[in-house]
Design an enzyme around this catalytic site. Sequence first.
Site, PDB file in Angstrom:
ATOM      1  CB  SER A 114      -0.893   0.012   1.230  1.00 19.21           C
ATOM      2  OG  SER A 114      -1.453   1.304   1.370  1.00 19.21           O
ATOM      3  CG  HIS A 151      -3.952  -1.523  -1.715  1.00 18.19           C
ATOM      4  ND1 HIS A 151      -5.060  -2.242  -2.103  1.00 18.19           N
ATOM      5  CD2 HIS A 151      -4.354  -0.768  -0.663  1.00 18.19           C
ATOM      6  CE1 HIS A 151      -6.084  -1.942  -1.308  1.00 18.19           C
ATOM      7  NE2 HIS A 151      -5.688  -1.040  -0.430  1.00 18.19           N
ATOM      8  CG  ASP A 171      -5.177   2.411   0.981  1.00 20.58           C
ATOM      9  OD1 ASP A 171      -6.119   1.614   0.853  1.00 20.58           O
ATOM     10  OD2 ASP A 171      -4.044   2.068   1.368  1.00 20.58           O
ATOM     11  CG  MET A 222      -8.343   7.213   2.340  1.00 17.71           C
ATOM     12  SD  MET A 222      -7.632   7.135   3.989  1.00 17.71           S
ATOM     13  CE  MET A 222      -6.698   5.594   3.886  1.00 17.71           C
ATOM     14  CG  HIS A 231      -9.302   0.254  -0.642  1.00 16.96           C
ATOM     15  ND1 HIS A 231      -8.722   0.015   0.590  1.00 16.96           N
ATOM     16  CD2 HIS A 231     -10.640   0.322  -0.405  1.00 16.96           C
ATOM     17  CE1 HIS A 231      -9.654  -0.050   1.526  1.00 16.96           C
ATOM     18  NE2 HIS A 231     -10.828   0.146   0.957  1.00 16.96           N
ATOM     19  CG  MET A 268     -11.417   3.466   1.898  1.00 18.20           C
ATOM     20  SD  MET A 268      -9.914   3.365   2.887  1.00 18.20           S
ATOM     21  CE  MET A 268      -8.724   3.284   1.565  1.00 18.20           C
ATOM     22  CG  MET A 302     -11.816  -2.658   4.872  1.00 17.71           C
ATOM     23  SD  MET A 302     -10.272  -2.222   4.051  1.00 17.71           S
ATOM     24  CE  MET A 302      -9.341  -1.453   5.371  1.00 17.71           C
ATOM     25  CG  PHE A 329      -5.876   6.872   9.948  1.00 13.48           C
ATOM     26  CD1 PHE A 329      -5.241   8.064   9.602  1.00 13.48           C
ATOM     27  CD2 PHE A 329      -7.195   6.907  10.368  1.00 13.48           C
ATOM     28  CE1 PHE A 329      -5.919   9.270   9.686  1.00 13.48           C
ATOM     29  CE2 PHE A 329      -7.891   8.107  10.448  1.00 13.48           C
ATOM     30  CZ  PHE A 329      -7.249   9.296  10.109  1.00 13.48           C
ATOM     31  N   GLY A 330      -3.142   3.841   8.033  1.00 16.53           N
ATOM     32  CA  GLY A 330      -2.233   2.711   8.122  1.00 16.53           C
ATOM     33  C   GLY A 330      -1.800   2.500   9.568  1.00 16.53           C
ATOM     34  N   GLY A 331      -1.104   1.397   9.812  1.00 18.90           N
ATOM     35  CA  GLY A 331      -0.461   1.185  11.103  1.00 18.90           C
ATOM     36  C   GLY A 331      -1.364   0.714  12.234  1.00 18.90           C
ATOM     37  CG  ASP A 369      -6.308  -2.797   2.985  1.00 15.73           C
ATOM     38  OD1 ASP A 369      -5.231  -2.556   3.545  1.00 15.73           O
ATOM     39  OD2 ASP A 369      -6.939  -1.962   2.306  1.00 15.73           O
ATOM     40  N   GLY A 370      -5.070  -4.369   6.066  1.00 13.71           N
ATOM     41  CA  GLY A 370      -5.011  -3.741   7.377  1.00 13.71           C
ATOM     42  C   GLY A 370      -4.300  -4.590   8.404  1.00 13.71           C
ATOM     43  N   GLY A 371      -3.205  -4.054   8.955  1.00 18.30           N
ATOM     44  CA  GLY A 371      -2.505  -4.737  10.043  1.00 18.30           C
ATOM     45  C   GLY A 371      -1.724  -5.967   9.618  1.00 18.30           C
ATOM     46  N   GLY A 413       0.983  -2.091   4.215  1.00 22.33           N
ATOM     47  CA  GLY A 413       1.494  -0.732   4.099  1.00 22.33           C
ATOM     48  C   GLY A 413       2.677  -0.503   4.999  1.00 22.33           C
ATOM     49  CB  SER A 414       2.971   0.577   8.541  1.00 25.06           C
ATOM     50  OG  SER A 414       2.029  -0.344   8.984  1.00 25.06           O
TER      51      SER A 414
HETATM   52  C1  DX5 Z   1      -6.459   1.519   5.543  1.00 18.77           C
HETATM   53  C2  DX5 Z   1      -5.983   1.190   4.149  1.00 18.77           C
HETATM   54  C3  DX5 Z   1      -4.861   0.232   4.091  1.00 18.77           C
HETATM   55  C4  DX5 Z   1      -3.596   0.684   4.762  1.00 18.77           C
HETATM   56  C5  DX5 Z   1      -3.010  -0.521   5.398  1.00 18.77           C
HETATM   57  O1  DX5 Z   1      -7.593   2.299   5.456  1.00 18.77           O
HETATM   58  O2  DX5 Z   1      -7.048   0.666   3.382  1.00 18.77           O
HETATM   59  O3  DX5 Z   1      -4.592  -0.174   2.754  1.00 18.77           O
HETATM   60  O4  DX5 Z   1      -2.649   1.228   3.882  1.00 18.77           O
HETATM   61  O5  DX5 Z   1      -1.949  -0.123   6.171  1.00 18.77           O
HETATM   62  P1  DX5 Z   1      -1.243  -1.115   7.185  1.00 18.77           P
HETATM   63  O6  DX5 Z   1      -0.710  -2.248   6.370  1.00 18.77           O
HETATM   64  O7  DX5 Z   1      -0.193  -0.249   7.776  1.00 18.77           O
HETATM   65  O8  DX5 Z   1      -2.291  -1.549   8.172  1.00 18.77           O
HETATM   66 ZN    ZN Z   2      -6.571  -0.236   1.322  1.00 12.08          ZN
END
Ligand code: DX5
Ligand code: ZN
Length: 219
Positions: A9, A34, A36, A38, A67, A69, A142, A148-150, A180-182, A202-203
């Site tokens: 991401s 990917h 995001d 927003m 993606h 949002m 999700m 948010f990432g992280g 997607d996420g964490g 992502g992170s």
């Molecule tokens: C969150 C995004 C994710 C985000 C994931 O709203 O849709 O794609 O980048 O980030 P990590 O991998 O850090 O959870």
């Molecule tokens: Zn995403």
Amino acid sequence: MNELIIAPSVLSLDYSQMTEQIQTLNQSKAKWLHFDVMDGHFVPNLTFGPDLLKGFKKSAKQFLDVHLMVEDPVKYSPIFIEAGADCITFHTEALQNDVTKIASLLKQNHDQGVKTGFVVKPNTPIEQFENLLNQVDIILIMSVEPGFGGQSFMENMLEKVKWLVSKREELGLSYRIEIDGGINEITSKKAIKAGCDTIVAGSYVFKGNILNNIESLLK
Ligand code: DX5
Ligand code: ZN
């Protein structure tokens, strides 16, 4: 069985080193990127417009997974397709979880020549969309609240993944199941074991050595 794909991401990319990081991604085993998108309304955060995607289209070799949002995915899907998206996923919640509206946007995206599917937030049950499963290329689950990432991985979301795996078999379909996420090297293994074939991270990818981090998700 679908090939395992890692989709970094670019929300977590270091934009002060954008050229170098895209070059590294191009040398990596990541076949997708990917994005995001927003809009500051559907989620509180604000990220990329279509011009940034156009830049990635020119400089990155990956399949571009967008993606959305956003509150109005019907309006923004064609804009991101025009900018170079290869796959569009949009939130069911943005269309009031209305199966007819979701089916119509899936058709609109397919008519424009891209892969497409829907995304559900953690609190949205998946079973209500059973009749749409034969119309998607991908479903994105999700495993954090979008925005948010992280954040930390919500392991109970893997129940939705398992349901999608069993329905796919029962109905003889081949859609991808994306998470997607964490995601990190531990949670990715759990997701893959549950049946995910498309892993967004992502992170985890952008902290430290990008090439090694991507490889660790494939092991
Ligand atoms: C969150 C995004 C994710 C985000 C994931 O709203 O849709 O794609 O980048 O980030 P990590 O991998 O850090 O959870
Ligand atoms: Zn995403």
